[in-house]
Design a protein around this motif. Structure first.
Motif, PDB file in Angstrom:
ATOM      1  N   LEU A 198       0.871  -1.171   0.000  1.00 11.99           N
ATOM      2  CA  LEU A 198       0.000   0.000   0.000  1.00 11.99           C
ATOM      3  C   LEU A 198       0.907   1.220   0.000  1.00 11.99           C
ATOM      4  O   LEU A 198       1.885   1.281   0.754  1.00 11.99           O
ATOM      5  N   LEU A 199       0.581   2.181  -0.858  1.00 13.55           N
ATOM      6  CA  LEU A 199       1.461   3.328  -1.065  1.00 13.55           C
ATOM      7  C   LEU A 199       0.850   4.596  -0.484  1.00 13.55           C
ATOM      8  O   LEU A 199      -0.366   4.722  -0.333  1.00 13.55           O
ATOM      9  N   THR A 200       1.714   5.532  -0.174  1.00 14.04           N
ATOM     10  CA  THR A 200       1.281   6.856   0.235  1.00 14.04           C
ATOM     11  C   THR A 200       2.247   7.868  -0.370  1.00 14.04           C
ATOM     12  O   THR A 200       3.252   7.497  -0.983  1.00 14.04           O
ATOM     13  N   VAL A 201       1.941   9.138  -0.232  1.00 17.50           N
ATOM     14  CA  VAL A 201       2.802  10.202  -0.758  1.00 17.50           C
ATOM     15  C   VAL A 201       3.481  10.902   0.405  1.00 17.50           C
ATOM     16  O   VAL A 201       2.804  11.425   1.300  1.00 17.50           O
ATOM     17  N   GLN A 202       4.801  10.911   0.389  1.00 21.47           N
ATOM     18  CA  GLN A 202       5.589  11.616   1.400  1.00 21.47           C
ATOM     19  C   GLN A 202       6.719  12.357   0.708  1.00 21.47           C
ATOM     20  O   GLN A 202       7.438  11.771  -0.110  1.00 21.47           O
ATOM     21  N   GLY A 203       6.862  13.619   1.038  1.00 17.68           N
ATOM     22  CA  GLY A 203       7.923  14.409   0.417  1.00 17.68           C
ATOM     23  C   GLY A 203       7.820  14.474  -1.086  1.00 17.68           C
ATOM     24  O   GLY A 203       8.823  14.613  -1.782  1.00 17.68           O
ATOM     25  N   GLY A 204       6.605  14.327  -1.599  1.00 13.01           N
ATOM     26  CA  GLY A 204       6.381  14.385  -3.039  1.00 13.01           C
ATOM     27  C   GLY A 204       6.600  13.076  -3.758  1.00 13.01           C
ATOM     28  O   GLY A 204       6.395  12.989  -4.964  1.00 13.01           O
ATOM     29  N   ARG A 205       7.000  12.023  -3.023  1.00 12.99           N
ATOM     30  CA  ARG A 205       7.291  10.733  -3.638  1.00 12.99           C
ATOM     31  C   ARG A 205       6.293   9.675  -3.193  1.00 12.99           C
ATOM     32  O   ARG A 205       5.684   9.777  -2.131  1.00 12.99           O
ATOM     33  N   LEU A 206       6.182   8.621  -4.011  1.00 17.44           N
ATOM     34  CA  LEU A 206       5.407   7.452  -3.618  1.00 17.44           C
ATOM     35  C   LEU A 206       6.280   6.562  -2.758  1.00 17.44           C
ATOM     36  O   LEU A 206       7.378   6.160  -3.169  1.00 17.44           O
ATOM     37  N   VAL A 207       5.794   6.249  -1.555  1.00 20.84           N
ATOM     38  CA  VAL A 207       6.535   5.388  -0.640  1.00 20.84           C
ATOM     39  C   VAL A 207       5.588   4.327  -0.099  1.00 20.84           C
ATOM     40  O   VAL A 207       4.363   4.442  -0.197  1.00 20.84           O
ATOM     41  N   VAL A 208       6.156   3.290   0.484  1.00 18.27           N
ATOM     42  CA  VAL A 208       5.354   2.194   1.027  1.00 18.27           C
ATOM     43  C   VAL A 208       4.790   2.575   2.387  1.00 18.27           C
ATOM     44  O   VAL A 208       5.520   3.037   3.277  1.00 18.27           O
ATOM     45  N   ALA A 209       3.479   2.381   2.536  1.00 22.99           N
ATOM     46  CA  ALA A 209       2.833   2.588   3.830  1.00 22.99           C
ATOM     47  C   ALA A 209       2.757   1.289   4.613  1.00 22.99           C
ATOM     48  O   ALA A 209       3.029   1.253   5.812  1.00 22.99           O
ATOM     49  N   GLU A 210       2.371   0.201   3.941  1.00 20.31           N
ATOM     50  CA  GLU A 210       2.307  -1.119   4.561  1.00 20.31           C
ATOM     51  C   GLU A 210       2.573  -2.165   3.490  1.00 20.31           C
ATOM     52  O   GLU A 210       2.494  -1.871   2.288  1.00 20.31           O
ATOM     53  N   THR A 211       2.840  -3.411   3.928  1.00 18.34           N
ATOM     54  CA  THR A 211       3.173  -4.463   2.966  1.00 18.34           C
ATOM     55  C   THR A 211       2.348  -5.733   3.221  1.00 18.34           C
ATOM     56  O   THR A 211       2.903  -6.768   3.626  1.00 18.34           O
ATOM     57  N   PRO A 212       1.045  -5.698   2.985  1.00 21.65           N
ATOM     58  CA  PRO A 212       0.248  -6.929   3.085  1.00 21.65           C
ATOM     59  C   PRO A 212       0.712  -7.948   2.042  1.00 21.65           C
ATOM     60  O   PRO A 212       1.235  -7.585   0.997  1.00 21.65           O
ATOM     61  N   ARG A 213       0.457  -9.235   2.313  1.00 26.11           N
ATOM     62  CA  ARG A 213       0.992 -10.282   1.450  1.00 26.11           C
ATOM     63  C   ARG A 213       0.023 -10.784   0.396  1.00 26.11           C
ATOM     64  O   ARG A 213       0.435 -11.543  -0.479  1.00 26.11           O
ATOM     65  N   THR A 214      -1.236 -10.446   0.498  1.00 24.74           N
ATOM     66  CA  THR A 214      -2.192 -10.877  -0.518  1.00 24.74           C
ATOM     67  C   THR A 214      -3.092  -9.713  -0.884  1.00 24.74           C
ATOM     68  O   THR A 214      -3.199  -8.727  -0.141  1.00 24.74           O
ATOM     69  N   ALA A 215      -3.768  -9.842  -2.027  1.00 17.48           N
ATOM     70  CA  ALA A 215      -4.683  -8.786  -2.466  1.00 17.48           C
ATOM     71  C   ALA A 215      -5.827  -8.611  -1.479  1.00 17.48           C
ATOM     72  O   ALA A 215      -6.269  -7.485  -1.209  1.00 17.48           O
ATOM     73  N   VAL A 216      -6.335  -9.718  -0.933  1.00 23.53           N
ATOM     74  CA  VAL A 216      -7.447  -9.640   0.026  1.00 23.53           C
ATOM     75  C   VAL A 216      -7.028  -8.848   1.259  1.00 23.53           C
ATOM     76  O   VAL A 216      -7.747  -7.953   1.730  1.00 23.53           O
ATOM     77  N   LYS A 217      -5.847  -9.178   1.799  1.00 17.48           N
ATOM     78  CA  LYS A 217      -5.360  -8.457   2.976  1.00 17.48           C
ATOM     79  C   LYS A 217      -5.058  -6.999   2.643  1.00 17.48           C
ATOM     80  O   LYS A 217      -5.292  -6.105   3.460  1.00 17.48           O
ATOM     81  N   ALA A 218      -4.543  -6.755   1.443  1.00 19.01           N
ATOM     82  CA  ALA A 218      -4.202  -5.383   1.051  1.00 19.01           C
ATOM     83  C   ALA A 218      -5.454  -4.517   0.970  1.00 19.01           C
ATOM     84  O   ALA A 218      -5.466  -3.371   1.435  1.00 19.01           O
ATOM     85  N   LYS A 219      -6.530  -5.059   0.402  1.00 12.17           N
ATOM     86  CA  LYS A 219      -7.777  -4.291   0.297  1.00 12.17           C
ATOM     87  C   LYS A 219      -8.344  -3.996   1.678  1.00 12.17           C
ATOM     88  O   LYS A 219      -8.855  -2.896   1.935  1.00 12.17           O
ATOM     89  N   ALA A 220      -8.271  -4.989   2.582  1.00 11.20           N
ATOM     90  CA  ALA A 220      -8.779  -4.784   3.936  1.00 11.20           C
ATOM     91  C   ALA A 220      -7.967  -3.735   4.679  1.00 11.20           C
ATOM     92  O   ALA A 220      -8.510  -2.866   5.370  1.00 11.20           O
ATOM     93  N   ARG A 221      -6.644  -3.791   4.544  1.00 15.23           N
ATOM     94  CA  ARG A 221      -5.788  -2.817   5.211  1.00 15.23           C
ATOM     95  C   ARG A 221      -5.943  -1.429   4.598  1.00 15.23           C
ATOM     96  O   ARG A 221      -5.870  -0.424   5.301  1.00 15.23           O
ATOM     97  N   PHE A 222      -6.144  -1.378   3.280  1.00 19.05           N
ATOM     98  CA  PHE A 222      -6.387  -0.087   2.629  1.00 19.05           C
ATOM     99  C   PHE A 222      -7.628   0.560   3.232  1.00 19.05           C
ATOM    100  O   PHE A 222      -7.623   1.739   3.600  1.00 19.05           O
ATOM    101  N   ARG A 223      -8.694  -0.207   3.346  1.00 17.11           N
ATOM    102  CA  ARG A 223      -9.942   0.309   3.921  1.00 17.11           C
ATOM    103  C   ARG A 223      -9.704   0.794   5.358  1.00 17.11           C
ATOM    104  O   ARG A 223     -10.184   1.857   5.750  1.00 17.11           O
ATOM    105  N   ALA A 224      -8.939   0.017   6.129  1.00 19.44           N
ATOM    106  CA  ALA A 224      -8.684   0.394   7.514  1.00 19.44           C
ATOM    107  C   ALA A 224      -7.809   1.648   7.616  1.00 19.44           C
ATOM    108  O   ALA A 224      -8.061   2.522   8.454  1.00 19.44           O
ATOM    109  N   LEU A 225      -6.777   1.739   6.775  1.00 21.06           N
ATOM    110  CA  LEU A 225      -5.916   2.923   6.783  1.00 21.06           C
ATOM    111  C   LEU A 225      -6.712   4.185   6.452  1.00 21.06           C
ATOM    112  O   LEU A 225      -6.592   5.210   7.121  1.00 21.06           O
ATOM    113  N   VAL A 226      -7.515   4.085   5.401  1.00 22.04           N
ATOM    114  CA  VAL A 226      -8.316   5.233   4.987  1.00 22.04           C
ATOM    115  C   VAL A 226      -9.316   5.593   6.077  1.00 22.04           C
ATOM    116  O   VAL A 226      -9.493   6.769   6.428  1.00 22.04           O
ATOM    117  N   GLY A 227      -9.975   4.577   6.635  1.00 15.47           N
ATOM    118  CA  GLY A 227     -10.971   4.831   7.674  1.00 15.47           C
ATOM    119  C   GLY A 227     -10.372   5.466   8.909  1.00 15.47           C
ATOM    120  O   GLY A 227     -10.933   6.422   9.468  1.00 15.47           O
TER     121      GLY A 227
END
Length: 306
Positions: A198-227
């Motif tokens: 999962l990516l975010t923008v820091q200092g004008g660059r794309l950087v890693v926010a978290e590293t889930p291991r599957t698409a299912v986990k990534a979507k769930a964590r994306f929802r949680a991060l945004v929420g």
């Protein structure tokens, strides 16, 4: 007070209704959107030309689905110079040119080259961000100019009002890697053990926010991060730009409005029922780099004063 115009690029993802028409060529008085060329194989599309947008959208989706070559280019200095001269001829006394991060594109450089020889003052603002985080800065700058702010105030508004949190879920990092928008180290992370960063923008660059291991986990964590970010912003209180309220949450999608609305519903219901949310399709110039299945979320920073 001087008449100040605002110029931006279409990476700002400004919603068509806000622009005042179906296209993205800046129908609002004192606002111009400079298109960024998108190339599918060897065919060049100019997104700022409304008549070409349907063809571009169809060609882009097909090309991305088939894994064909899709690239973009920064606007040329000549494109900016034509817009600056047009605004000068229309009687504007100054221009604030507000653009996506210089870490992600050479657009800021083109704008700075183009302002040479323009007789009215042109200030180029690097927002250090992209998508509707940049777009909210553009909207706030335009509102400030329309309400009589001076040059320094419009510039400061553009800078401060673009300071929002951005999160991205990108199913594949291949397009970002090809386009050089992602550090090689980040791209390598994405290829390890089915990790879906999962990516975010820091200092004008794309950087890693978290590293889930599957698409299912990534979507769930994306929802949680945004929420969680939205909940925190709402609890701290959010200000509005001069002229009209801004959304607390913007969700971007690529040809999947239903999925984006579902995400908004899930996030707001669980974390912030009173949040003002908006769904905006990601513009072709960004879609070319993030691909099909992308989700991007912009959470408005609380208490930003325009």
């Amino acid at each position: 007070m001087p008449k100040i115009a605002v110029v931006t690029d279409d990476a700002a993802a400004l919603p068509a209704p806000w622009l005042g028409r179906g296209g993205a060529d800046g129908a609002r008085a004192g606002l111009q959107v400079v298109g960024m060329p998108v190339m599918v194989d060897h065919q060049i599309f100019a997104p700022s030309q409304a008549s070409e947008e349907p063809d571009l959208a169809r060609s882009l989706l097909v090309a991305l689905a088939e894994g064909r070559k899709v690239t973009t280019s920064r606007p040329s200095p000549g494109q900016f110079r034509r817009v600056y001269l047009q605004l000068q001829e229309q009687g504007y006394e100054a221009i604030v040119s507000v653009h996506l991060s210089a870490e992600l594109s050479g657009t800021v450089s083109s704008a700075r080259i183009a302002r040479r020889g323009i007789t009215i003052p042109v200030t180029v603002v690097d927002t250090r961000t992209v998508a509707m985080a940049q777009g909210l800065g553009v909207q706030a700058a335009w509102n400030a100019a329309a309400h009589g702010a001076d040059m320094a105030q419009v510039v400061q508004t553009a800078r401060t009002a673009a300071q929002h949190q951005v999160f991205l879920y990108v199913p594949s990092l291949e397009q970002l890697k090809r386009g050089g928008r992602l550090a090689p180290s980040v791209a390598r992370v994405g290829s390890m053990l089915q990790i879906k960063p999962l990516l975010t923008v820091q200092g004008g660059r794309l950087v890693v926010a978290e590293t889930p291991r599957t698409a299912v986990k990534a979507k769930a964590r994306f929802r949680a991060l945004v929420g969680s970010a939205l909940e925190a912003a709402i609890s701290m209180g959010s200000g509005s730009a001069v002229g009209s309220p801004e959304p607390d949450l913007v969700v971007h999608h690529l040809a999947d409005p239903d999925g984006a609305h579902d995400l908004v519903g899930d996030v707001t219901e669980q974390y912030a029922p009173d949040a003002v949310a908006e769904v905006v399709e990601i513009p072709p110039v960004l879609a070319a780099h993030v691909g099909i299945g992308v989700r991007a979320a912009v959470i408005r920073h609380p208490n930003l004063q325009p």
